[in-house]
Design a protein around this motif. Sequence first.
Motif, PDB file in Angstrom:
ATOM      1  N   SER A  84      -1.501  56.486  80.310  1.00 10.66           N
ATOM      2  CA  SER A  84      -0.800  56.769  81.561  1.00 10.66           C
ATOM      3  C   SER A  84      -0.011  58.062  81.410  1.00 10.66           C
ATOM      4  CB  SER A  84       0.146  55.618  81.916  1.00 10.66           C
ATOM      5  OG  SER A  84       1.141  55.500  80.934  1.00 10.66           O
ATOM      6  N   PRO A  85       0.363  58.687  82.522  1.00  7.78           N
ATOM      7  CA  PRO A  85       1.150  59.919  82.426  1.00  7.78           C
ATOM      8  C   PRO A  85       2.483  59.664  81.723  1.00  7.78           C
ATOM      9  CG  PRO A  85       0.394  59.575  84.673  1.00  7.78           C
ATOM     10  CD  PRO A  85       0.047  58.351  83.899  1.00  7.78           C
ATOM     11  N   ALA A  86       2.973  60.682  81.042  1.00  8.14           N
ATOM     12  CA  ALA A  86       4.222  60.534  80.310  1.00  8.14           C
ATOM     13  C   ALA A  86       5.408  60.361  81.256  1.00  8.14           C
ATOM     14  CB  ALA A  86       4.446  61.741  79.407  1.00  8.14           C
ATOM     15  N   SER A  87       5.349  60.983  82.435  1.00  5.14           N
ATOM     16  CA  SER A  87       6.429  60.828  83.396  1.00  5.14           C
ATOM     17  C   SER A  87       5.850  60.310  84.704  1.00  5.14           C
ATOM     18  CB  SER A  87       7.145  62.157  83.642  1.00  5.14           C
ATOM     19  OG  SER A  87       6.233  63.091  84.170  1.00  5.14           O
ATOM     20  N   PRO A  88       6.476  59.325  85.316  1.00  3.36           N
ATOM     21  CA  PRO A  88       5.929  58.709  86.531  1.00  3.36           C
ATOM     22  C   PRO A  88       6.234  59.503  87.797  1.00  3.36           C
ATOM     23  CG  PRO A  88       7.921  57.595  85.907  1.00  3.36           C
ATOM     24  CD  PRO A  88       7.656  58.634  84.840  1.00  3.36           C
ATOM     25  N   ILE A  89       6.105  60.827  87.751  1.00  6.15           N
ATOM     26  CA  ILE A  89       6.437  61.643  88.916  1.00  6.15           C
ATOM     27  C   ILE A  89       5.391  61.489  90.014  1.00  6.15           C
ATOM     28  CG2 ILE A  89       5.279  63.753  88.182  1.00  6.15           C
ATOM     29  CD1 ILE A  89       7.777  65.264  89.160  1.00  6.15           C
ATOM     30  N   ASP A  90       4.208  60.986  89.690  1.00 15.42           N
ATOM     31  CA  ASP A  90       3.163  60.827  90.691  1.00 15.42           C
ATOM     32  C   ASP A  90       3.584  59.888  91.813  1.00 15.42           C
ATOM     33  OD1 ASP A  90       1.526  62.534  89.354  1.00 15.42           O
ATOM     34  OD2 ASP A  90       0.442  60.960  88.288  1.00 15.42           O
ATOM     35  N   MET A  91       4.465  58.946  91.529  1.00 14.06           N
ATOM     36  CA  MET A  91       4.907  58.014  92.550  1.00 14.06           C
ATOM     37  C   MET A  91       5.755  58.706  93.610  1.00 14.06           C
ATOM     38  SD  MET A  91       5.834  54.679  90.178  1.00 14.06           S
ATOM     39  CE  MET A  91       7.538  55.063  90.310  1.00 14.06           C
ATOM     40  N   TYR A  92       6.377  59.816  93.279  1.00 15.86           N
ATOM     41  CA  TYR A  92       7.336  60.439  94.166  1.00 15.86           C
ATOM     42  C   TYR A  92       6.858  61.749  94.773  1.00 15.86           C
ATOM     43  CZ  TYR A  92      10.230  57.249  91.481  1.00 15.86           C
ATOM     44  OH  TYR A  92      10.730  56.151  90.872  1.00 15.86           O
ATOM     45  N   VAL A  93       5.566  62.081  94.651  1.00 11.50           N
ATOM     46  CA  VAL A  93       5.084  63.374  95.105  1.00 11.50           C
ATOM     47  C   VAL A  93       5.301  63.542  96.608  1.00 11.50           C
ATOM     48  CG1 VAL A  93       2.999  64.763  95.431  1.00 11.50           C
ATOM     49  CG2 VAL A  93       3.457  63.701  93.246  1.00 11.50           C
ATOM     50  N   TYR A  94       4.978  62.528  97.385  1.00 13.98           N
ATOM     51  CA  TYR A  94       5.133  62.640  98.834  1.00 13.98           C
ATOM     52  C   TYR A  94       6.604  62.735  99.235  1.00 13.98           C
ATOM     53  CZ  TYR A  94       0.259  61.297  98.744  1.00 13.98           C
ATOM     54  OH  TYR A  94      -1.073  61.248  98.477  1.00 13.98           O
ATOM     55  N   VAL A  95       7.433  61.942  98.595  1.00 14.21           N
ATOM     56  CA  VAL A  95       8.870  61.990  98.888  1.00 14.21           C
ATOM     57  C   VAL A  95       9.441  63.349  98.527  1.00 14.21           C
ATOM     58  CG1 VAL A  95      11.106  60.958  98.347  1.00 14.21           C
ATOM     59  CG2 VAL A  95       9.095  59.505  98.579  1.00 14.21           C
ATOM     60  N   LEU A  96       9.058  63.876  97.367  1.00 17.86           N
ATOM     61  CA  LEU A  96       9.550  65.189  96.953  1.00 17.86           C
ATOM     62  C   LEU A  96       9.069  66.290  97.890  1.00 17.86           C
ATOM     63  CD1 LEU A  96       9.106  64.943  93.088  1.00 17.86           C
ATOM     64  CD2 LEU A  96      11.242  64.927  94.360  1.00 17.86           C
ATOM     65  N   GLY A  97       7.848  66.172  98.400  1.00 21.26           N
ATOM     66  CA  GLY A  97       7.334  67.146  99.366  1.00 21.26           C
ATOM     67  C   GLY A  97       8.129  67.136 100.651  1.00 21.26           C
ATOM     68  N   ILE A  98       8.439  65.946 101.148  1.00 18.42           N
ATOM     69  CA  ILE A  98       9.231  65.826 102.381  1.00 18.42           C
ATOM     70  C   ILE A  98      10.634  66.371 102.172  1.00 18.42           C
ATOM     71  CG2 ILE A  98      10.254  64.143 103.966  1.00 18.42           C
ATOM     72  CD1 ILE A  98       7.688  62.455 103.518  1.00 18.42           C
ATOM     73  N   VAL A  99      11.242  66.057 101.035  1.00 14.74           N
ATOM     74  CA  VAL A  99      12.581  66.568 100.734  1.00 14.74           C
ATOM     75  C   VAL A  99      12.557  68.096 100.637  1.00 14.74           C
ATOM     76  CG1 VAL A  99      14.380  66.627  98.957  1.00 14.74           C
ATOM     77  CG2 VAL A  99      13.375  64.450  99.649  1.00 14.74           C
ATOM     78  N   ALA A 100      11.525  68.651 100.017  1.00 14.27           N
ATOM     79  CA  ALA A 100      11.426  70.111  99.894  1.00 14.27           C
ATOM     80  C   ALA A 100      11.306  70.768 101.262  1.00 14.27           C
ATOM     81  CB  ALA A 100      10.228  70.475  99.025  1.00 14.27           C
ATOM     82  N   ILE A 101      10.488  70.201 102.135  1.00 12.45           N
ATOM     83  CA  ILE A 101      10.362  70.749 103.493  1.00 12.45           C
ATOM     84  C   ILE A 101      11.686  70.643 104.232  1.00 12.45           C
ATOM     85  CG2 ILE A 101       9.233  70.407 105.728  1.00 12.45           C
ATOM     86  CD1 ILE A 101       6.715  69.612 104.129  1.00 12.45           C
ATOM     87  N   GLY A 102      12.395  69.540 104.039  1.00 12.10           N
ATOM     88  CA  GLY A 102      13.711  69.385 104.658  1.00 12.10           C
ATOM     89  C   GLY A 102      14.690  70.446 104.179  1.00 12.10           C
TER      90      GLY A 102
END
Length: 65
Positions: A33-51
């Motif tokens: 599995s990936p070393a960091s579970p950032i894949d779960m938050y990609v959509y949330v991080l994208g929305i926050v970045a656009i905000g």
Amino acid sequence: MAFFLFAVSLANAAPPQPAIPGGGGNGGNGTGSPASPIDMYVYVLGIVAIGFIVYFTKKYKSVKA
């Protein structure tokens, strides 16, 4: 100059590393599995970045005008 660059790059070239026996996965944690579970938050991080982009664009646009 080009010949010197070519010669130096050949001298510093590393031979290919042999495969790890029975290896696989991602090397570090052994679970595959990936070393960091950032894949779960990609959509949330994208929305926050656009905000943030919209917020700071409006903020600095009002300062300039």
